[in-house]
Design a protein around this motif. Sequence first.
Motif, short mmCIF file in Angstrom:
data_model
loop_
_atom_site.label_atom_id
_atom_site.label_comp_id
_atom_site.label_asym_id
_atom_site.label_seq_id
_atom_site.Cartn_x
_atom_site.Cartn_y
_atom_site.Cartn_z
N ASN A 58 -9.25 -2.76 -2.50
CA ASN A 58 -8.41 -2.61 -1.32
C ASN A 58 -8.93 -3.55 -0.26
O ASN A 58 -10.11 -3.55 0.05
N LYS B 161 -7.34 4.68 -7.28
CA LYS B 161 -7.93 3.65 -6.43
C LYS B 161 -9.30 3.22 -6.96
O LYS B 161 -10.29 3.13 -6.24
N ASP C 175 -3.32 -2.98 -1.64
CA ASP C 175 -4.02 -2.80 -2.91
C ASP C 175 -3.84 -4.05 -3.77
O ASP C 175 -2.74 -4.58 -3.85
N SER D 201 0.82 -1.21 0.00
CA SER D 201 0.00 0.00 0.00
C SER D 201 0.85 1.27 0.00
O SER D 201 0.43 2.29 -0.46
#
Length: 513
Positions: free
Chosen positions: A267, A253, A273, A210
Amino acid sequence: MDDTLLFMEESDVVHSENSMQDTWKVLIVDDEAEVHVVTKLVLDGFIFEGKRVEFISVYSAAEAKVELHKYTDIALIILDVVMERADAGLQLVKYIREEMNNKVVRIVLRTGQPGEAPESRVIVEYDINDYKEKTELTAQKLLTTLISSLRSYRDLVTIERNKSGLERIIESTPEIFRMQSMQNFATGVLMQLIAMLKLNKSSLYLRVSSFAATCKKDGSLNILAATGDFETNIEEKLSADVQNKIDDVLHEKASMFFDDYFILYWNSADKHDYLIYMEGDQKISELDRRLLDIFCLNVSSAFENLKLHLEMYDTQREVFFRLAEVAETRSKETGNHVRRVAEYAKLLGEKYGLSEKELDMLHLAAPMHDLGKLGISDGILNKPAKLTATEFDIIKMHSMIGHDMLKGSELTMLRAAAIIAKEHHERYDGTGYPDGLRGDEIHIFARITAIADVFDALACDRVYKKAWSLEDITEYFQENKGGQFDPVLVDLFFANFDDILAIREKFADDCYL
């Protein structure tokens, strides 16, 4: 049919040939050649939602059946009633709906002899979508009928695709949940996704730390599985263009979809991720995108469950190994003995054809084979001289002691370990202990563990002997094949001896010559 053909002014009727991607197949079933000519003439050049109409002409119900099996995407059938038989068209309707189970294709019955098939009866008894007499079917009405039929077909196909897509997701989810390793899980996700979308090109499954938002080639990118062009030399195949696309997704994202590739993003609860990058020559529709959203939710859930399962498995395995090592330490045997036995047993079980679930059980249970030694006194267990008959009888009790210690557990692994503990000194010829079992009466787990255990015991120093050479060990197993050991397993063991020796080296200690 002399009306002027007028194209309706609405958003879903498009005149541009450039927007065509496919065709609407219309099957004309009529024994009058003029009907085919006039129908095609009237509707020539018609375009609906960017696709032109492709006509398929047949002159009997029998010919129609052939075309219906040849083309599964026929949208509309304009069907005559009286052809080779007075009710040929009606029987074809029954065949389509009942035998072919095709509920999607639209059927318009068009007859020049309404007396043979009165509308009031036919519309009730047969699953048709419209009924027209040839004398009333003007150019404008034919166009209206075509548009309404194609709209209905389009909507039904969309519903069927939604239903089919959800069914594929439901079917794929249990398969993904059965994956027992992170690599298998990732590969399974890709295979299910490719099958679901009917894609066959390159894809890769990524796990990105991440904090590594830019996802550069600095070790932060952990590729779990890959297919197609990415399957080999992944670092070389991951071009700067692909890397930039991944960077964009990580920054936003959110999943991204383009004409020739898409990247799925989510996520997880562990604040990492996760990405699926997939290339293909098929544009992903809005429906497919919605299905992919659902699929990702299932994959995310499966992933979290798999992580918990693997953590529990690792903990359980370590506890089992530690407990087994306690027993081996008491008899002054090497601590790595149980780990080697576990690996030998798993390899031999795999070559024998055990399932993945059985291999997991065997791998965890095999190290517990001598747990019953905890109930044997040190004086007998570690006696350097030859045991008396009475002492040997006491030693033999360890198989039942181990069984009794483990048999009451509710854990499948420990119940398997109880069987191994009890039966690993049984002999294939029936002269072993404690029950004198013979051949296949001995559980396959115990037959496999017996070979793994004896091989490692002979290859290591013990208080009562020095380690044997590999030549002497091989000779011993060949001499006792079919006596002490299952002959099929002995052959498999030595057929894969290079792999056995690799395990021996990986978990080596100073017990070897």
